[in-house]
Design a protein around this motif. Structure first.
Motif, short mmCIF file in Angstrom:
data_model
loop_
_atom_site.label_atom_id
_atom_site.label_comp_id
_atom_site.label_asym_id
_atom_site.label_seq_id
_atom_site.Cartn_x
_atom_site.Cartn_y
_atom_site.Cartn_z
N SER A 311 0.81 -1.23 0.00
CA SER A 311 0.00 0.00 0.00
C SER A 311 0.84 1.27 0.00
CB SER A 311 -0.93 0.01 1.23
OG SER A 311 -0.18 0.16 2.43
N ILE A 312 2.15 1.14 0.05
CA ILE A 312 3.02 2.32 0.04
C ILE A 312 2.82 3.11 -1.24
CG2 ILE A 312 5.45 3.03 -0.16
CD1 ILE A 312 6.13 0.92 1.93
N VAL A 313 2.65 4.41 -1.10
CA VAL A 313 2.42 5.29 -2.25
C VAL A 313 3.76 5.63 -2.88
CG1 VAL A 313 1.49 7.50 -3.02
CG2 VAL A 313 0.36 6.23 -1.16
N ILE A 314 3.92 5.21 -4.13
CA ILE A 314 5.17 5.43 -4.87
C ILE A 314 4.95 6.56 -5.86
CG2 ILE A 314 6.91 4.34 -6.32
CD1 ILE A 314 5.80 1.62 -5.35
N GLY A 315 5.90 7.48 -5.94
CA GLY A 315 5.73 8.54 -6.92
C GLY A 315 6.68 9.70 -6.72
N GLN A 319 5.85 15.45 -3.69
CA GLN A 319 4.45 15.45 -3.26
C GLN A 319 4.34 14.91 -1.84
OE1 GLN A 319 2.02 16.85 -5.16
NE2 GLN A 319 3.72 17.35 -6.54
N ALA A 321 1.99 13.38 -0.37
CA ALA A 321 1.33 12.08 -0.24
C ALA A 321 2.28 10.92 -0.56
CB ALA A 321 0.11 12.01 -1.15
N THR A 322 3.38 11.19 -1.24
CA THR A 322 4.30 10.12 -1.63
C THR A 322 5.02 9.55 -0.42
OG1 THR A 322 4.64 11.17 -3.79
CG2 THR A 322 6.29 9.57 -3.09
N GLU A 323 5.15 8.23 -0.40
CA GLU A 323 5.83 7.54 0.70
C GLU A 323 7.13 6.88 0.25
OE1 GLU A 323 2.15 6.25 3.57
OE2 GLU A 323 2.49 5.03 1.75
N VAL A 359 4.34 4.07 -12.64
CA VAL A 359 4.38 5.42 -12.08
C VAL A 359 4.34 6.40 -13.24
CG1 VAL A 359 5.69 7.04 -10.63
CG2 VAL A 359 5.78 4.60 -10.14
N GLU A 367 9.59 -1.27 -6.53
CA GLU A 367 8.56 -1.57 -5.53
C GLU A 367 9.15 -1.99 -4.19
OE1 GLU A 367 4.91 -3.42 -8.15
OE2 GLU A 367 6.66 -4.68 -7.77
#
Length: 493
Positions: A311-315, A319, A321-323, A359, A367
């Motif tokens: 569920s880790i936010v990649i990007g 930003q 929200a990115t983790e 992405v 990942e």
């Protein structure tokens, strides 16, 4: 037009002696950020010469320790004022999360304040002797010119950990930053000049290890080398330093165990595992890449970690929200990917991740990965990957996990998760690592010393102890007795 940056030598910007520059790219977008001077031996010679002259000038050599401390505190104030700018530059340069870099940059002035405060606390001692007429005292002196070679994963923090105690002790410095992350170190040098450091006290030569780095390590006027990076390079630096009888401080690789016992708070432990291996995309020497879970809680911990990994936010690291941002450069991405393939070939099971994600950016993303069915003798478990790859293994007894955790060439850090106070302290004694975290991971302070055991390094960074890394001890004897010498052939004491 792409920005172009020269070397910072003796208080001014210099073009590279060979006239060559190299590009640094944003690892998320692959766009060229800037070009930096490609340093060589001639550039290193100029920087070391400037640092040597600055060391001998009254503007630095005669400056009191208290005034050196004030300069460091002023630099800390300037870093605080420019924290947002520096955080953004560092995130653009190495792909780490902007929110993480903001945290690092807001805490970075504390290093400068801390060592600024220590500058005039470097004390000698009066030594008792067998004769009341003989006075013996010690004093600590700066070494001279310190060469600092710093890595790409946390450029400013790891550079400051070397620079601050070296300057507090009265040395001058030549910095060779990683070719992947030169920008913020050059900006830092500008802020140091603004703070009032004399010309030549801080110099920066950008470039590649085999060219600029090797020239710095081998330079005859360097009094000490401080290096953070791979064990292989550290070994070569140690050999060079030993041949010239100079000191070196080396913070090298790690393959740190993160151990979860059956009485641990499993939810907290799972978050500690995630923080230990996926923060900074696993690109940290203290990464908790070997996870040992007691067999009775293994399944629960595995699923908690794997679910969070998925569920880790990649990007985009800019930003909020990115983790998880990108790896720092293309070769690192290929290295991580090859290790995951190697692990599967060795018999590991890919429980989560393991590939390049979808992405909306062309950068070096990978990942968060969980490997199971691994054993402590697999290469994927024994060798440093420096990426977001966790190998999770079960254990049954305390003695067993201590043996497994210590069965490594590294000894940088370790994590222990337990609510048993006696076990916590017992594990802290038994684990072969320089930093032990209990019910936490990745805690750090400029006041707390760090040392790598075994192949993880030599010497100490952070804390009061690190000041001794940048000084030499002199013993002074004074005969206060004015009576004639009775026997010139008798040893005095």
């Amino acid at each position: 037009m792409t920005e172009r940056h020269g070397h910072y030598i003796d208080g001014s910007w210099r073009e590279p002696s060979g006239g060559e520059y190299f590009a640094s790219r944003n690892p998320a977008t692959l766009e060229t950020l800037y070009e930096a001077a490609r340093g060589d031996r001639a550039d290193i010679d100029a920087a070391v010469d400037a640092a040597r002259r600055a060391f001998d000038r009254p503007s630095w050599r005669a400056l009191s320790a208290t005034k050196r401390g004030k300069l460091l505190r002023r630099l800390g104030d300037l870093v605080a004022e420019h924290a947002e700018e520096l955080a953004r530059l560092e995130s653009l340069d190495n792909g780490k999360l902007l929110r993480e870099m903001r945290g690092q940059l807001h805490s970075l002035p504390e290093y400068l304040y801390y060592y600024g405060g220590l500058a005039d606390k470097i004390e000698g001692a009066q030594i008792p002797t067998s004769s009341i007429e003989m006075l013996n005292y010690t004093q600590r002196e700066p070494l001279g010119v310190v060469g600092a070679i710093t890595p790409w994963n946390s450029p400013l923090t790891l550079t400051t950990a070397k620079l601050a105690p070296a300057l507090a002790a009265g040395n001058t410095v030549v910095i060779k930053p990683s070719e992947h992350t030169s920008y913020t170190i050059l900006r830092f040098a500008q802020l140091a000049a603004e703070a009032g450091f004399p010309d030549g006290v801080i110099n920066v030569v950008t470039g590649f290890g085999p060219e600029a780095g090797a020239a710095l390590v081998d330079h005859p006027d360097i009094a000490k080398i401080s290096f953070t990076g791979s064990t292989r390079t550290g070994s070569a630096i140690a050999a060079s330093a030993a041949a010239r009888f100079i000191g070196c401080t080396l913070e090298l690789g790690g393959k740190s165990p993160n151990i979860v016992f059956d009485d641990a708070n499993i939810a907290n432990a799972a978050m500690g595992v995630v923080a230990g291996i996926y923060a900074a995309a696993g690109q940290t020497c203290i990464a908790g890449s070997r996870v040992f879970a007691h067999r009775s809680v293994y399944d629960e911990l595995l699923e908690r970690v794997a679910d969070r990994a998925r569920s880790i936010v990649i990007g985009d690291p800019l930003q909020d929200a990115t983790e998880l941002g990108p790896l720092a450069f293309g070769d690192q991405l290929e290295k991580v990917e090859s290790y995951v393939h190697l692990g599967v070939d060795e018999g590991a099971t890919l429980h989560a991740g393991g590939g390049r994600p979808q992405v909306d950016l062309p950068g070096y993303f990978f990942e968060p990965t969980v490997l199971t069915d691994v054993t402590n003798d697999m290469r994927v478990v024994r060798e440093e990957i420096f990426g977001p790859v966790a190998a999770i293994m079960p254990f049954d007894t305390e003695d067993e996990v201590v043996a497994l955790a210590n069965d490594t060439e590294f000894g940088l850090a370790a994590g222990v998760w337990t609510q048993n106070l006696s076990r916590a302290h017992r594990m802290a004694r038994r684990l072969d690592a320089g930093t032990i975290w209990i019910n936490t991971y990745r805690a750090m302070s400029p006041m707390s010393p760090r040392q790598g055991f075994k192949n993880s390094g030599v010497g100490i960074e952070h804390g009061i102890e690190s000041m001794h890394e940048y000084t030499r001890l002199k013993s002074v004897w004074v005969n206060t007795d004015e009576a004639p010498v009775a026997d010139p052939f008798v040893l005095r004491s």
